[in-house]
Design a protein around this motif. Structure first.
Motif, PDB file in Angstrom:
ATOM      1  N   PRO A 264     -43.065  59.696  26.835  1.00 53.13           N
ATOM      2  CA  PRO A 264     -43.597  58.349  26.610  1.00 53.13           C
ATOM      3  C   PRO A 264     -42.469  57.434  26.149  1.00 53.13           C
ATOM      4  N   PHE A 265     -42.557  56.159  26.488  1.00 58.22           N
ATOM      5  CA  PHE A 265     -41.484  55.243  26.122  1.00 58.22           C
ATOM      6  C   PHE A 265     -41.373  55.049  24.611  1.00 58.22           C
ATOM      7  N   SER A 266     -42.453  55.275  23.882  1.00 57.35           N
ATOM      8  CA  SER A 266     -42.413  55.251  22.429  1.00 57.35           C
ATOM      9  C   SER A 266     -43.081  56.516  21.900  1.00 57.35           C
ATOM     10  N   LEU A 267     -42.499  57.089  20.864  1.00 54.00           N
ATOM     11  CA  LEU A 267     -43.003  58.321  20.258  1.00 54.00           C
ATOM     12  C   LEU A 267     -43.634  58.074  18.898  1.00 54.00           C
ATOM     13  N   VAL A 268     -43.806  56.797  18.533  1.00 51.55           N
ATOM     14  CA  VAL A 268     -44.322  56.464  17.208  1.00 51.55           C
ATOM     15  C   VAL A 268     -45.396  55.391  17.289  1.00 51.55           C
ATOM     16  N   GLY A 269     -46.275  55.407  16.297  1.00 49.14           N
ATOM     17  CA  GLY A 269     -47.273  54.364  16.090  1.00 49.14           C
ATOM     18  C   GLY A 269     -47.556  54.276  14.611  1.00 49.14           C
ATOM     19  N   ASP A 270     -48.451  53.409  14.222  1.00 53.55           N
ATOM     20  CA  ASP A 270     -48.791  53.298  12.805  1.00 53.55           C
ATOM     21  C   ASP A 270     -49.430  54.595  12.312  1.00 53.55           C
ATOM     22  N   GLY A 271     -48.682  55.344  11.494  1.00 57.60           N
ATOM     23  CA  GLY A 271     -49.180  56.612  10.971  1.00 57.60           C
ATOM     24  C   GLY A 271     -49.098  57.763  11.944  1.00 57.60           C
ATOM     25  N   PHE A 272     -48.226  57.672  12.957  1.00 53.43           N
ATOM     26  CA  PHE A 272     -48.236  58.667  14.039  1.00 53.43           C
ATOM     27  C   PHE A 272     -46.834  58.957  14.559  1.00 53.43           C
ATOM     28  N   LYS A 310     -40.674  55.688   0.890  1.00 50.73           N
ATOM     29  CA  LYS A 310     -40.853  54.235   0.724  1.00 50.73           C
ATOM     30  C   LYS A 310     -42.323  53.837   0.678  1.00 50.73           C
ATOM     31  N   GLY A 311     -43.209  54.768   1.025  1.00 50.58           N
ATOM     32  CA  GLY A 311     -44.626  54.457   1.054  1.00 50.58           C
ATOM     33  C   GLY A 311     -45.031  53.585   2.227  1.00 50.58           C
ATOM     34  N   ASP A 312     -44.256  53.634   3.308  1.00 48.34           N
ATOM     35  CA  ASP A 312     -44.519  52.803   4.485  1.00 48.34           C
ATOM     36  C   ASP A 312     -44.487  53.681   5.725  1.00 48.34           C
ATOM     37  N   LEU A 313     -45.666  53.941   6.321  1.00 46.69           N
ATOM     38  CA  LEU A 313     -45.753  54.776   7.525  1.00 46.69           C
ATOM     39  C   LEU A 313     -46.107  53.925   8.743  1.00 46.69           C
ATOM     40  N   SER A 314     -45.713  52.688   8.722  1.00 45.17           N
ATOM     41  CA  SER A 314     -45.998  51.788   9.839  1.00 45.17           C
ATOM     42  C   SER A 314     -45.127  52.129  11.040  1.00 45.17           C
ATOM     43  N   ARG A 315     -45.508  51.568  12.170  1.00 47.58           N
ATOM     44  CA  ARG A 315     -44.727  51.750  13.393  1.00 47.58           C
ATOM     45  C   ARG A 315     -43.282  51.324  13.179  1.00 47.58           C
ATOM     46  N   SER A 316     -43.078  50.201  12.493  1.00 50.53           N
ATOM     47  CA  SER A 316     -41.718  49.710  12.251  1.00 50.53           C
ATOM     48  C   SER A 316     -40.927  50.672  11.379  1.00 50.53           C
ATOM     49  N   ALA A 317     -41.595  51.248  10.373  1.00 49.17           N
ATOM     50  CA  ALA A 317     -40.899  52.164   9.463  1.00 49.17           C
ATOM     51  C   ALA A 317     -40.516  53.463  10.154  1.00 49.17           C
ATOM     52  N   TRP A 319     -39.817  53.663  13.421  1.00 47.37           N
ATOM     53  CA  TRP A 319     -39.151  53.310  14.678  1.00 47.37           C
ATOM     54  C   TRP A 319     -37.794  54.000  14.837  1.00 47.37           C
ATOM     55  N   THR A 320     -37.149  54.310  13.729  1.00 51.61           N
ATOM     56  CA  THR A 320     -35.827  54.948  13.805  1.00 51.61           C
ATOM     57  C   THR A 320     -35.886  56.265  14.569  1.00 51.61           C
ATOM     58  N   TYR A 321     -37.023  56.942  14.542  1.00 53.94           N
ATOM     59  CA  TYR A 321     -37.179  58.169  15.347  1.00 53.94           C
ATOM     60  C   TYR A 321     -36.985  57.846  16.815  1.00 53.94           C
ATOM     61  N   ASN A 322     -37.662  56.824  17.309  1.00 62.08           N
ATOM     62  CA  ASN A 322     -37.447  56.383  18.689  1.00 62.08           C
ATOM     63  C   ASN A 322     -35.978  56.104  18.948  1.00 62.08           C
ATOM     64  N   LEU A 323     -35.390  55.319  18.065  1.00 62.35           N
ATOM     65  CA  LEU A 323     -34.020  54.853  18.257  1.00 62.35           C
ATOM     66  C   LEU A 323     -33.044  56.016  18.339  1.00 62.35           C
ATOM     67  N   ARG A 324     -33.128  56.925  17.388  1.00 65.35           N
ATOM     68  CA  ARG A 324     -32.178  58.044  17.361  1.00 65.35           C
ATOM     69  C   ARG A 324     -32.422  59.023  18.504  1.00 65.35           C
ATOM     70  N   TYR A 325     -33.697  59.285  18.831  1.00 58.76           N
ATOM     71  CA  TYR A 325     -33.969  60.247  19.891  1.00 58.76           C
ATOM     72  C   TYR A 325     -33.550  59.702  21.254  1.00 58.76           C
ATOM     73  N   PHE A 326     -33.975  58.506  21.585  1.00 57.48           N
ATOM     74  CA  PHE A 326     -33.731  57.998  22.935  1.00 57.48           C
ATOM     75  C   PHE A 326     -32.285  57.565  23.155  1.00 57.48           C
ATOM     76  N   ARG A 327     -31.553  57.274  22.104  1.00 55.37           N
ATOM     77  CA  ARG A 327     -30.131  56.971  22.275  1.00 55.37           C
ATOM     78  C   ARG A 327     -29.268  58.234  22.257  1.00 55.37           C
ATOM     79  N   GLY A 328     -29.903  59.374  22.051  1.00 60.51           N
ATOM     80  CA  GLY A 328     -29.189  60.645  22.055  1.00 60.51           C
ATOM     81  C   GLY A 328     -29.699  61.555  23.153  1.00 60.51           C
TER      82      GLY A 328
END
Length: 443
Positions: A264-272, A310-317, A319-328
């Motif tokens: 999938p083009f994104s591997l994250v969502g709010d709480g997921f 940080k207490g933040d499980l939002s999609r934005s928080a 997002w680094t998983y997407n960034l690191r995985y897909f750029r590697g």
């Protein structure tokens, strides 16, 4: 009556990816609940024996296998040309392992780190509140359950039990891998192998088949093919009869399915988060997904720990998983996956020519694939390959049509990899990136 369950993290799936992720999160001090749809002692038995790179154990901090799991250690494997006249050695150490025992060991690490595992726990729906994933519902035997957590992780394999139930507006693709984008893997376990047959690990790339070690002096004759198990078994029989006849005797068969489809083009969502085969993270050149899944799990666990702190499980928080995985790894796999259709269409004379002249199908390239998950075909090497392919066309040993397709696929592969290396820094730029990625895949 519905059982109400709560935890910091819910991991759906207790296979290799789910257990590794749960282990990492448990070590970080978080409560982890694992929900496995099958009986725990059945996991891995569909394939039974698998290969795993020796060096990855140290890379991922996993103790090396013991005799209960370890069946053989192979220092060198061989890739054969279709005419069997060329055998390319691949010097790369792998373990031949018993998969059920390995999965059970990974589960034991998760439990030791505090994770709870429920077997026969089938997820039937997701719980969304204000657009955020907060849990799942399902059945464990005759009883229903409702499980809630700060983070839900889909590690359910190709079933994609959570991802496939998310609504379209959640921002993560929810379609399962279609059969035409799967490889159906069929294995024969044989004993009493007569003299003169292959030994060790042998790959027959043109047939997508292999002859590997089994228990003791036995052998596994395997193949991976698209379409269906019936089609794969037909191809298996044709390959085996052409090359080996009917050696020894069949003691059992095994079969399984692996995805050959982009993640999938994104591997994250709010709480997921989604990891492993649920995210189609298997190696495009071999179909193996355990170690490539661990790469994603390690990134995902590091990102999840930071987000939880940080207490933040939002999609934005997340997002680094997407960034690191897909750029590697994701960028490498995208490039490799784009080249598969051309490799599959090569004729026997085409592949024999490549083997004879060490073009693409060479020992250094095969070894580099294993070490780095891609072939570096830049500079002088690419010029040499181009000249060799042109000579093959002019001498009638390689099809002109194959050369054209190879050049087109190489171009597409390069464009896709470059696009993934430019994965967007934030969700704001994602829609435009995903639209262009979709266009590139459809070229």
């Amino acid at each position: 009556m519905t059982n109400l369950l709560s935890s910091d993290i819910i991991v759906v799936g207790a296979g290799t990816a789910g257990s590794y992720f749960a282990w990492q999160m448990g070590k970080a001090g978080y409560r982890v609940l694992m929900l496995e749809a099958k009986k725990l002692d059945s996991l891995g038995k569909h394939i039974e024996i698998f290969h795993m790179d020796k060096l990855r154990f140290d890379e991922f901090g996993i103790p090396h296998p013991t005799p209960e799991e370890l069946i053989h250690t192979e220092e060198v494997g061989y890739n054969w040309s279709p005419d069997l006249k060329v055998r390319q050695p691949v010097r790369y150490t792998i373990y031949v392992m018993y998969m059920p025992a390995f999965i059970q060991r990974m589960q034991s690490y998760a439990r030791a780190a505090g994770a709870t595992i429920l077997e026969n726990a089938v997820v039937e729906d997701v719980i969304l509140e204000n657009g955020k994933l907060v849990g799942v519902t399902g059945k464990q035997g005759a009883e229903t359950f409702e499980a809630r957590a700060r983070l839900v992780v889909d590690a359910s394999g190709m079933a994609a039990a959570v991802r496939s139930r998310l609504p379209a507006e959640f921002g993560v693709e929810n379609t399962r891998v279609p059969p035409e984008d799967c490889f159906f893997v069929c294995l024969e376990f044989r004993e009493n192998i007569p003299a003169g047959m292959p030994t060790g690990s042998n790959s027959y790339m043109f047939h997508k088949a292999f002859w590997n070690k089994s228990y003791g002096e036995g052998a596994i004759l395997g193949i991976g093919q698209p379409h269906s198990f019936d089609y794969a078994w037909d191809k298996h029989r044709a390959w085996r009869e052409e090359y080996f006849g009917d050696p020894g005797r069949v003691v059992k068969t095994r079969q399984g399915v692996v995805p050959y489809h982009r993640p999938p083009f994104s591997l994250v969502g709010d709480g997921f988060l989604v990891i492993g085969d649920a995210a189609n993270q298997n190696k495009p050149f071999s179909g193996e997904g355990v170690t490539s899944g661990f790469t994603a799990c390690r990134i995902a666990s590091e990102v999840a720990i930071a987000a939880l702190q940080k207490g933040d499980l939002s999609r934005s928080a997340l997002w680094t998983y997407n960034l690191r995985y897909f750029r590697g790894q994701g960028a490498k796999f995208a490039g490799g996956l784009a080249q598969l259709p051309v490799a599959a269409e090569l004729t026997r004379p085409d592949v024999n020519y490549l083997f004879r002249h060490n073009l693409i199908f060479s020992s250094p390239n095969f070894e580099q694939l294993n070490w780095e998950y891609e072939m570096n075909l830049g500079g002088r090497k690419l010029v040499r390959i181009g000249a060799g392919l042109l000579f093959g066309v002019l001498s009638g040993q390689f099809r002109w049509n194959s050369l054209k397709k190879f050049l087109a696929a190489s171009g597409k592969s390069g464009r896709l990899k470059a696009h993934y290396l430019n994965y967007p820094q934030s969700p704001d730029a994602f829609p435009a990136w995903a639209e262009e990625a979709r266009r590139l895949w459809e070229e």
